[in-house]
Write a protein that holds these residues in place. Structure first.
Motif, PDB file in Angstrom:
ATOM      1  N   THR A  30       7.652   0.142   1.053  1.00 19.32           N
ATOM      2  CA  THR A  30       8.022  -0.732   2.167  1.00 19.32           C
ATOM      3  C   THR A  30       9.319  -1.454   1.863  1.00 19.32           C
ATOM      4  O   THR A  30       9.446  -2.098   0.815  1.00 19.32           O
TER       5      THR A  30
ATOM      6  N   ARG B  39       0.821  -1.211   0.000  1.00 20.41           N
ATOM      7  CA  ARG B  39       0.000   0.000   0.000  1.00 20.41           C
ATOM      8  C   ARG B  39       0.853   1.259   0.000  1.00 20.41           C
ATOM      9  O   ARG B  39       0.440   2.298  -0.516  1.00 20.41           O
ATOM     10  N   ARG B  40       2.038   1.187   0.609  1.00 20.51           N
ATOM     11  CA  ARG B  40       2.961   2.322   0.625  1.00 20.51           C
ATOM     12  C   ARG B  40       4.378   1.771   0.522  1.00 20.51           C
ATOM     13  O   ARG B  40       4.609   0.575   0.728  1.00 20.51           O
TER      14      ARG B  40
ATOM     15  N   SER C  52       3.461   0.949  -4.287  1.00 18.65           N
ATOM     16  CA  SER C  52       2.029   0.826  -4.536  1.00 18.65           C
ATOM     17  C   SER C  52       1.733   0.893  -6.028  1.00 18.65           C
ATOM     18  O   SER C  52       2.148   1.847  -6.700  1.00 18.65           O
TER      19      SER C  52
ATOM     20  N   LEU D 242       9.095   5.972   3.932  1.00 18.95           N
ATOM     21  CA  LEU D 242       9.371   4.540   3.893  1.00 18.95           C
ATOM     22  C   LEU D 242       8.988   3.867   5.197  1.00 18.95           C
ATOM     23  O   LEU D 242       9.219   4.412   6.275  1.00 18.95           O
ATOM     24  N   GLN D 243       8.422   2.677   5.082  1.00 22.71           N
ATOM     25  CA  GLN D 243       8.233   1.824   6.243  1.00 22.71           C
ATOM     26  C   GLN D 243       9.022   0.534   6.020  1.00 22.71           C
ATOM     27  O   GLN D 243       9.480   0.256   4.902  1.00 22.71           O
ATOM     28  N   THR D 244       9.211  -0.225   7.065  1.00 22.63           N
ATOM     29  CA  THR D 244       9.962  -1.473   6.965  1.00 22.63           C
ATOM     30  C   THR D 244       9.086  -2.639   7.396  1.00 22.63           C
ATOM     31  O   THR D 244       8.123  -2.473   8.153  1.00 22.63           O
ATOM     32  N   HIS D 245       9.430  -3.812   6.885  1.00 18.71           N
ATOM     33  CA  HIS D 245       8.737  -5.034   7.265  1.00 18.71           C
ATOM     34  C   HIS D 245       9.785  -6.128   7.408  1.00 18.71           C
ATOM     35  O   HIS D 245      10.631  -6.308   6.529  1.00 18.71           O
TER      36      HIS D 245
ATOM     37  N   PRO E  59      11.608   8.912   7.205  1.00 23.17           N
ATOM     38  CA  PRO E  59      10.610   8.207   8.026  1.00 23.17           C
ATOM     39  C   PRO E  59       9.172   8.402   7.558  1.00 23.17           C
ATOM     40  O   PRO E  59       8.319   7.539   7.789  1.00 23.17           O
ATOM     41  N   ASP E  60       8.885   9.520   6.910  1.00 20.89           N
ATOM     42  CA  ASP E  60       7.523   9.779   6.456  1.00 20.89           C
ATOM     43  C   ASP E  60       7.230   9.127   5.107  1.00 20.89           C
ATOM     44  O   ASP E  60       6.069   9.103   4.669  1.00 20.89           O
TER      45      ASP E  60
ATOM     46  N   GLN F 120      15.274   4.358   6.268  1.00 20.06           N
ATOM     47  CA  GLN F 120      14.069   4.634   7.045  1.00 20.06           C
ATOM     48  C   GLN F 120      14.291   5.773   8.034  1.00 20.06           C
ATOM     49  O   GLN F 120      13.406   6.580   8.276  1.00 20.06           O
ATOM     50  N   SER F 121      15.505   5.864   8.566  1.00 18.58           N
ATOM     51  CA  SER F 121      15.826   6.953   9.474  1.00 18.58           C
ATOM     52  C   SER F 121      15.825   8.296   8.747  1.00 18.58           C
ATOM     53  O   SER F 121      15.361   9.310   9.281  1.00 18.58           O
TER      54      SER F 121
END
Length: 284
Positions: A61, A58-59, A139, A106-109, A103-104, A99-100
């Motif tokens: 990642t 969705r975004r 996405s 990228l997200q991590t999994h 942060p707004d 990600q650091s």
């Protein structure tokens, strides 16, 4: 970020899963491209940030894992294809760095897995599987402009030794492939030829507005991309290269008459890479 040699972001068309067994012209090009990139310590990427039309979220990642492996995300092919593996180091440190800093965005999994759009080119380019790989999902609902902006945010890492490797297909209408019953070496249909020619011309002219609006402006755009997830990775690599340099087509070929296998390089290092490939006879 550590000091390293800038690397041109790339877009590679990965084609059918069978490309992993039957390289054709595009696979041979990927081999040559890999030799050009990894045989020199000066040019060798410190990591590969890889995104493919087959890894979606969705975004944006990042898939963070200590080790990555090939995912056989297809069915009904030659059994030998399912025996192919690609086990590479992951890049959790790079994921934390990205990600650091973003942060707004990228997200991590915490998961592993390289879809065939990633591991097929990498088997040819980096057969030793000894460069860390960080998959980036995106996405399919994002617009070309949004993905261009994602690429621009990633541009500093291309300047710091990270290979941004986008994988998709310059033309991708599987209905034509399956309904037509064409052989892998079938002559190219006119619609595919016209689209690829238009794309290469606009890319060389740095006509970014036309490319970002390709679904209205390119000939046969909806025919060649009924859905555009296989072309969207191109815009991430282009954004990472930046608007100041043209996008250079490094390779062109077609399979099944309408599945384009073109490859592009972006940014200020693209011209040097193209020249090196030509000089060394590695641009089939």
């Amino acid at each position: 970020m550590t000091t390293a040699t800038a690397i041109a972001p790339l877009f590679l068309s990965h084609g059918s899963p069978m490309t992993a067994l039957e390289p054709g012209a595009a696979g041979l090009f990927m081999q040559a491209l890999g030799r050009q990139l990894v045989t020199s310590a000066e040019r060798r990427p410190r990591a590969i940030l890889a995104l493919s039309a087959h890894s979606l979220a969705r975004r944006p990642t990042l898939l963070v894992a200590e080790r990555q492996h090939a995912v056989h995300d297809f069915g009904g092919f030659d059994p030998a294809l399912y025996q192919l593996q690609y086990d590479a180091p992951g890049a959790p440190a790079l994921a934390a760095e990205l990600q650091s800093a973003l942060p707004d965005l990228l997200q991590t999994h915490a998961m592993a897995g390289l879809d065939h759009g990633i591991w097929t080119p990498l088997r040819y380019m980096v057969p030793q599987a000894d460069i860390p790989v960080l998959p980036l999902c995106f996405s399919p609902q994002a617009s070309p402009a949004e993905l261009w902006a994602l690429g621009q945010a990633l541009a500093p890492w291309a300047q710091q030794g990270v290979l941004i490797l986008a994988s998709g297909s310059i033309t991708h209408n599987l209905r034509r492939v399956f309904q037509g019953g064409a052989a892998v070496d079938a002559p190219e249909v006119e619609e595919s030829r016209a689209f690829r020619h238009w794309w290469a011309e606009q890319a060389l002219a740095s006509n970014w507005p036309a490319l970002l609006d390709y679904r209205r402006q390119a000939p046969h755009a909806v025919d060649m991309h009924p859905t555009d997830e296989h072309l969207l990775p191109w815009f991430v690599a282009a954004g990472a290269g930046g608007p100041a340099s043209p996008a250079l087509r490094l390779h062109e070929s077609v399979t099944y008459g309408c599945l384009g296998m073109d490859a592009y390089a972006f940014g200020p290092r693209a011209s040097a890479l193209a020249a090196d490939l030509t000089q060394n006879g590695r641009a089939p």
